[in-house]
Design an enzyme around this catalytic site. Sequence first.
Site, PDB file in Angstrom:
ATOM      1  N   ASP A 183       0.839  -1.196   0.000  1.00 54.27           N
ATOM      2  CA  ASP A 183       0.000   0.000   0.000  1.00 54.27           C
ATOM      3  C   ASP A 183       0.875   1.247   0.000  1.00 54.27           C
ATOM      4  OD1 ASP A 183      -2.922   1.091   0.613  1.00 54.27           O
ATOM      5  OD2 ASP A 183      -1.493   2.200   1.858  1.00 54.27           O
ATOM      6  N   ASP A 238      23.614   1.972  -6.525  1.00 50.32           N
ATOM      7  CA  ASP A 238      23.654   0.655  -5.903  1.00 50.32           C
ATOM      8  C   ASP A 238      24.976  -0.011  -6.269  1.00 50.32           C
ATOM      9  OD1 ASP A 238      22.883  -1.560  -4.425  1.00 50.32           O
ATOM     10  OD2 ASP A 238      20.871  -1.631  -5.279  1.00 50.32           O
TER      11      ASP A 238
END
Length: 653
Positions: free
Chosen positions: A234, A359
Amino acid sequence: MNVRRIGYAWAALAALSSIPAQGQAATQPDLGARSAAKLTVDGLSFKDLNRSGKLEPYEDWRLTPQARANDLVGRMTLDEKAGTMMHGTVPAPGNTFGSGEHYDFEGAAKLINEKRVSSFITRLSGSGPAIAEENNKLQALAEQTRLGVPATISTDPRNHFQSTAGAGVDSGGFSKWPESLGFAAIGDDALMRRFGDVARQEYRATGIHVALSPQADLATEPRWSRITGTFGEDADLASRMVRAYVAGFQAGENGLSKDSVVAVVKHWVGYGAAKEGWDSHSPYGRYATFPGGNFAYHVKPFEGAFAAKAAGVMPTYSILENLSIDGKPVEQVGAGFNKYLLTDLLRGKYGFNGVILSDWAITNDCPAACRGEWKAGQPPVIGMPWGVDDLTETQRFAKALGAGVDQFGGTENSELLVGIVKSGQATEARLDQSVKRILVQKFEQGLFENPYVDPARAGRIVGSPAFQAEGEAAQARSLVLLEKKNGVLPLTAGKKVYLQGLDAKIAAARGLVVVDSPDKADVAIIRTGAPHQMLHPNYLFGLMQHEGDLDFKDGAADYEAIKQASAKVPTIVSVFLDRPAILTGVKDRASVLIGDFGVSDAALLDVLMGKAKAQGRLPFELPSSMAAVQSQASDKPYDSAAPLYRFGYGLTQ
């Protein structure tokens, strides 16, 4: 004409306006030094970091971080600037990942002195005092460099249960809390911020300055192996949790201070929409895909981070497959190489002005051993150059730099950036932009004044009884009670219990009588993990990560144990939901069914015996079948047909 000297003069002139006016108070900070001398100016003390015998603007803590960074950049060589843009790994003896209890200081000295690196990830585990001692020794090496730039030390999350390489570190002596999913299950912003504050204190006490977290990725693809570090599917819930997490780690929502730990929010953006659930650490998982047209939904959690003024962002490895935004196709390269995602969207539309840290290993090659020919026991080969596989390492550095990356994770090859500038592929002024951002944060955190920590204080703070108690209470709260039948709860002392996956000593200490067979028991308690398969054992991360189907299959040891026990005695089943398990075959067999997101045996028993209450609600729905999983869109929440348990489900205890 000496251009560098003119640069110093301008920086010094600009700095003068930042010095407090005469009569204005200047609070003397504590200074920590091992080799640098101290200067006294106007009755105040300063560190002579460059050994010049006079106070330079960057050494003057009365100035603003921006003024100090401007001055320091003007003094740096090209080699030093390039080194500042590397975020390397502190080496450890005999361990490629840098794991262990001690650093390899000979190797670290080479990185600091030859590569000019001043930012590192640590993967040490152990007690707070031991880590503090090692980080102090690393800072002493950094202090001896030409300009005395302190080391910035980062870590993957280390206060949880997961410790998969590349995702988390063993908690060791640190307080232990539920995974991020557990905080989402509780849904309490204040508790989330409190966790961040506790972890911040523990990090800073051991000399750690950067949290490579939180994950703002959404868990919309249930097969994905990185779900446990998210706040579920959500976007509104995730945005609230991310904002509170950042505020806790950074000691507020007003930017960095000397008490802050930098929060590096990841992975910008869309990582959770992993195609078929494959993770983009591996080449077969390089794509995130948006068949539901839901890209904007995946941006929402990052808005919470921006509201809290997160100081760092890490781009995803993933290529956003065939995505168009406002009618324009997004370049088919990983986000670390994508100028639209980093410069136009992140910096432009969202106004992010912190550090963009790539990353790990995006500039590395991905040779055969990285593409499925790796064998256990061989040295790991790691590279994630998705979409730019055919470029050279130097060309990848140049493309990422042009896209907007400030710092390169998992590499120390600073000489390649130097070569890029000398060959005219980038200007030194472009490096200056990134170096200033990095240095400003070091100044804001007070590292130039005192990067050292007190090991004794670390012993008092890290994993303190009070913090441990808070962590265990949160673990208990995060449990989701899915089924409660047959009057089994609460368990009482004297009950005969058959255990699997739970420490018999802890159960006995609570007055339960442990027996060796379900036939002899009043109740069985079985702890298990969500199902997974090993489908890519010849890929390093495929070997380590949980992939594949989510349903319990006949013949699997834990499932057979559940079937056998439940046929004879009421059975309590607790499932670690690092992914949304399909519990269709378990639901009717379990008298009590619990979803957990990282819980100790002690905290679990507290709930089962009524001493604590499970308050969690599912942060994602639990599908009813693999057919439903395979039919859903990877980028949409609540998209499983006829879910067994819906998002937000949880019984009261």
